[in-house]
Design an enzyme around this catalytic site. Structure first.
Site, PDB file in Angstrom:
ATOM      1  CD  GLU A  96      -2.943  -1.039   2.341  1.00  0.00           C
ATOM      2  OE1 GLU A  96      -2.890  -0.086   3.134  1.00  0.00           O
ATOM      3  OE2 GLU A  96      -3.820  -1.906   2.412  1.00  0.00           O
TER       4      GLU A  96
ATOM      5  CD  GLU B  40      -3.458  -5.952   4.362  1.00  0.00           C
ATOM      6  OE1 GLU B  40      -4.231  -5.106   4.858  1.00  0.00           O
ATOM      7  OE2 GLU B  40      -2.222  -5.798   4.304  1.00  0.00           O
TER       8      GLU B  40
HETATM    9  C1  BGC Z   1      -2.918  -2.427   6.200  1.00  0.00           C
HETATM   10  C2  BGC Z   1      -2.839  -3.174   7.506  1.00  0.00           C
HETATM   11  C3  BGC Z   1      -3.943  -2.696   8.432  1.00  0.00           C
HETATM   12  C4  BGC Z   1      -5.278  -2.950   7.779  1.00  0.00           C
HETATM   13  C5  BGC Z   1      -6.479  -2.556   8.612  1.00  0.00           C
HETATM   14  C6  BGC Z   1      -4.317  -2.217   5.680  1.00  0.00           C
HETATM   15  O1  BGC Z   1      -4.396  -0.969   5.079  1.00  0.00           O
HETATM   16  O2  BGC Z   1      -2.103  -3.032   5.224  1.00  0.00           O
HETATM   17  O3  BGC Z   1      -1.575  -3.012   8.046  1.00  0.00           O
HETATM   18  O4  BGC Z   1      -3.881  -3.268   9.694  1.00  0.00           O
HETATM   19  O5  BGC Z   1      -5.342  -2.198   6.592  1.00  0.00           O
HETATM   20  O6  BGC Z   1      -6.484  -1.188   8.843  1.00  0.00           O
END
Ligand code: BGC
Length: 440
Positions: free
Chosen positions: A166, A348
């Site tokens: 990101e 993610e």
């Molecule tokens: C990030 C994580 C973060 C998650 C939830 C993502 O943008 O890569 O490190 O914990 O979002 O906020």
């Protein structure tokens, strides 16, 4: 493929990041990163909490990997702490740091789990920040050296490489509005950080190709394609501007499209491009990752960027993030065409919930619903022919949620921060069933 099943080779995993789970912040030669410093600045992080202990994964690799295997997870996406491997952001390798990541990868393999390594997930060595951080071009070369170190020391054990996580977040939140470490808010530094992050990625890919290693290499973005809040033309313009700002200044150069003109003409971003940079940044990658959590509609306003979040009516998670699974489908379709049909992973996706332990169980129905909705649209994407190859739930275990400290829980596994005891939540067993049956 039967309509309702995920393909056999579809990878189900979970993700974490070094600063958020490892702990052992002052052990075995690790030095400080920008989040160690930032968390000490009053008012920046909830109650000044830090990653000193976090989920203590540094000391609990065997236990955590065994738990992943029990849940049936097929891959683990973790990141390396730069200052654990190269203390002070220097050039001398810390053998103990390398030994830790070798042990982690070997343990994953012993349990039949793939090792997916993210080189950089926001924890810049503080000495590099003192020299200007991502706003300094030298950081791109330091990153290349760091990446080369990892290829050499861990190349035989890594199944999938991700250069960085990101860039939008560590560039904009870190240098544009200062909400995240290092907490700087300067438009020129922000533009420089974007370009140097992109350059660092390209340099790392170029170096990787010279190693002869065969595991795929890619990058992770957090694209969003906000809907215009109303049918007014000006809100459509707002949505286009949001896509340039959130997405295209990062992925445009990587896919050989260069920086969008709007970024310079309207947003006033002066990217410090030198001769040859764009060719380096567009070095071909094998896949890209999407981190997707939510999406808010946007409307036009008179700020420099010319758009702002509009209110939303959707149900929200404990982060106050609206649940908009259709937004993931829009992003997947758009990215598929933008990338020229490159393989993609959801690297993610997850939900923070108001979890609580009742008689040794955590009944996190909200999280299960959230996952189910997103898996549903992922199946639609696969049915449409989008080469979506896997899903990593964020996160494997509750951890340090940046400025929110430990107040937000995303894990499939509960972490009791007093005792560091782990308890799989109901969502972990839901994931086990999905992985076994390939159904959602
Ligand atoms: C990030 C994580 C973060 C998650 C939830 C993502 O943008 O890569 O490190 O914990 O979002 O906020």
């Amino acid at each position: 493929m039967a309509d309702n099943l995920f393909p056999k080779d579809f990878l189900f995993g979970s993700a974490t990041a070094s600063y958020q789970v490892e702990g052992a912040a002052y052990e075995d030669g690790r030095t400080e990163c920008i989040w160690d410093e930032f968390s000490r600045i009053p008012g920046k992080v909830w109650c000044g909490e830090n990653g000193n202990v976090a989920a203590d994964q540094y000391h609990r690799v065997e236990e955590d990997v065994a738990l992943m295997a029990k849940i049936g997870l097929q891959a683990y996406r973790f990141s390396v702490s730069w200052s654990r491997v190269l203390p002070n952001g220097g050039r001398e390798v810390n053998e103990k740091g390398i030994a830790y990541y070798r042990f982690l990868c070997q343990t994953l393999h012993r349990y039949g789990i793939k090792a997916c390594l993210t080189i950089y997930h926001w924890d810049l060595p503080k000495e590099l920040e003192a020299k200007g951080g991502w706003a300094n071009r030298e950081t791109s070369y330091a990153f290349q050296f760091y990446a080369e170190t990892l290829y050499r020391e861990l190349g035989d054990l890594v199944d999938m490489w991700i250069t960085m996580n990101e860039p939008f977040c560590f560039c904009y939140l870190g240098y544009g509005n200062g909400v995240h470490a290092p907490g700087r808010a300067d438009w020129n530094d922000f533009a420089s950080a974007v370009h140097h992050a992109n350059l660092a990625h390209g340099l790392a890919v170029e170096s990787y190709r010279k190693t002869g290693l065969k595991a795929p290499i890619g990058i992770v973005w957090n694209p969003i394609l906000p809907r215009p809040a109303t049918g007014r033309d000006e809100d459509k313009i707002a949505a286009e501007r949001a896509s340039v700002f959130n997405n295209e200044i990062y992925m445009g150069p990587v896919f050989g499209k260069g920086y969008p003109t709007l970024a310079t003409s309207e947003f006033g971003l002066k990217f410090p491009i030198e001769k040859g940079d764009e060719e380096i940044i567009s070095a071909p990658i094998d896949f890209y990752g999407i981190n997707y959590y939510n999406e808010r509609p946007v409307e036009r306003d008179s700020s420099l960027l010319g758009f702002k979040d509009a209110g939303t009516w959707e149900e929200e998670t404990a982060m106050k993030w609206p649940i908009v699974e259709k937004g993931l489908l829009r992003v997947l379709r758009w990215m598929d065409s933008y990338s020229g049909h490159l393989p993609v992973y959801i690297t993610e996706n997850g939900s923070a919930e108001e979890d609580c332990v009742k008689e040794g169980r955590i009944h996190d129905k909200g999280r299960i619903d959230y996952i189910r909705k997103h898996l549903g649209v992922m199946k639609e994407a696969i049915a449409e022919g989008i080469p979506l190859k896997g899903y990593f739930y964020w996160s494997f275990i509750d951890n340090y949620e940046w400025t929110f400290g430990y107040t937000r829980r995303f894990g499939l596994v509960w972490c009791d921060y007093m005792t560091l005891r782990r308890i799989p939540k109901d969502s972990a067993w839901y994931m086990r069933d999905v992985i076994r049956s390939r159904e959602e």
